[in-house]
Design a protein around this motif. Structure first.
Motif, mmCIF file in Angstrom:
data_model
loop_
_atom_site.group_PDB
_atom_site.id
_atom_site.type_symbol
_atom_site.label_atom_id
_atom_site.label_comp_id
_atom_site.label_asym_id
_atom_site.label_seq_id
_atom_site.Cartn_x
_atom_site.Cartn_y
_atom_site.Cartn_z
ATOM 1 N N GLU A 63 0.830 -1.202 0.000
ATOM 2 C CA GLU A 63 0.000 0.000 0.000
ATOM 3 C C GLU A 63 0.866 1.254 0.000
ATOM 4 O O GLU A 63 0.590 2.206 -0.739
ATOM 5 C CB GLU A 63 -0.932 0.009 1.207
ATOM 6 N N SER B 285 -5.011 1.905 -1.809
ATOM 7 C CA SER B 285 -5.650 1.399 -0.599
ATOM 8 C C SER B 285 -5.842 -0.116 -0.710
ATOM 9 O O SER B 285 -5.736 -0.697 -1.801
ATOM 10 C CB SER B 285 -7.017 2.054 -0.410
ATOM 11 N N ARG B 286 -6.158 -0.714 0.420
ATOM 12 C CA ARG B 286 -6.396 -2.160 0.454
ATOM 13 C C ARG B 286 -7.511 -2.557 -0.509
ATOM 14 O O ARG B 286 -7.367 -3.503 -1.289
ATOM 15 C CB ARG B 286 -6.760 -2.559 1.881
ATOM 16 N N SER B 287 -8.612 -1.827 -0.464
ATOM 17 C CA SER B 287 -9.743 -2.191 -1.323
ATOM 18 C C SER B 287 -9.401 -2.035 -2.803
ATOM 19 O O SER B 287 -9.817 -2.858 -3.624
ATOM 20 C CB SER B 287 -10.983 -1.357 -0.972
ATOM 21 N N THR B 288 -8.609 -1.043 -3.146
ATOM 22 C CA THR B 288 -8.201 -0.859 -4.538
ATOM 23 C C THR B 288 -7.280 -1.992 -4.980
ATOM 24 O O THR B 288 -7.412 -2.500 -6.097
ATOM 25 C CB THR B 288 -7.522 0.501 -4.735
ATOM 26 N N TYR C 58 -7.261 -5.082 -3.896
ATOM 27 C CA TYR C 58 -8.059 -6.292 -4.109
ATOM 28 C C TYR C 58 -8.966 -6.175 -5.332
ATOM 29 O O TYR C 58 -9.174 -7.158 -6.047
ATOM 30 C CB TYR C 58 -8.847 -6.640 -2.848
ATOM 31 N N ARG C 59 -9.468 -4.984 -5.609
ATOM 32 C CA ARG C 59 -10.287 -4.793 -6.810
ATOM 33 C C ARG C 59 -9.437 -4.994 -8.062
ATOM 34 O O ARG C 59 -9.846 -5.702 -8.998
ATOM 35 C CB ARG C 59 -10.922 -3.397 -6.825
ATOM 36 N N LEU C 60 -8.245 -4.395 -8.075
ATOM 37 C CA LEU C 60 -7.360 -4.555 -9.230
ATOM 38 C C LEU C 60 -6.942 -6.010 -9.422
ATOM 39 O O LEU C 60 -6.854 -6.491 -10.555
ATOM 40 C CB LEU C 60 -6.131 -3.658 -9.079
ATOM 41 N N ALA D 102 -8.734 -8.638 -8.595
ATOM 42 C CA ALA D 102 -9.917 -9.333 -9.117
ATOM 43 C C ALA D 102 -10.106 -9.053 -10.601
ATOM 44 O O ALA D 102 -10.570 -9.923 -11.352
ATOM 45 C CB ALA D 102 -11.153 -8.917 -8.329
ATOM 46 N N GLU D 103 -9.735 -7.848 -11.034
ATOM 47 C CA GLU D 103 -9.847 -7.471 -12.446
ATOM 48 C C GLU D 103 -8.678 -7.991 -13.281
ATOM 49 O O GLU D 103 -8.682 -7.857 -14.501
ATOM 50 C CB GLU D 103 -9.900 -5.942 -12.571
ATOM 51 N N ASN E 125 -5.605 -6.777 -12.967
ATOM 52 C CA ASN E 125 -4.749 -5.630 -13.246
ATOM 53 C C ASN E 125 -3.685 -5.373 -12.187
ATOM 54 O O ASN E 125 -3.057 -4.309 -12.190
ATOM 55 C CB ASN E 125 -5.603 -4.369 -13.418
ATOM 56 N N LYS F 74 -1.202 -11.047 -8.266
ATOM 57 C CA LYS F 74 -1.743 -11.756 -7.100
ATOM 58 C C LYS F 74 -0.592 -12.103 -6.165
ATOM 59 O O LYS F 74 0.528 -12.354 -6.617
ATOM 60 C CB LYS F 74 -2.489 -12.998 -7.540
#
Length: 67
Positions: A18, A24-27, A29-31, A33-34, A36, A39
């Motif tokens: 981060e 951020s953490r949520s960004t 994990y969203r990236l 999942a996409e 982008n 992992k």
């Protein structure tokens, strides 16, 4: 460094990732999942981390995309 290995990788945990990326953490994990963002690798049953090479490569790709 492992014996016979010429490369040593540092493992970054999520708080470090981060700070390095400014995301951020949520960004993160969203990236992921996409597809982008790289992992993480599994370190133990509950711990994960990212290699310095994976983060460096991602940052380099962002710089190239901005150019």
């Amino acid at each position: 460094m492992l014996e016979g290995s010429t490369l040593a990788h540092r493992i970054y945990r999520r708080p470090e990732v981060e700070k390095i990326t400014g995301l951020s953490r949520s960004t993160l994990y969203r990236l992921m999942a996409e597809g982008n963002f790289p992992k993480p690798i599994k370190l133990t049953g509950k711990a994960v981390g990212w290699t310095d090479a994976a983060i460096d490569d991602w940052l380099d790709s962002r710089e190239q995309a901005a150019a």
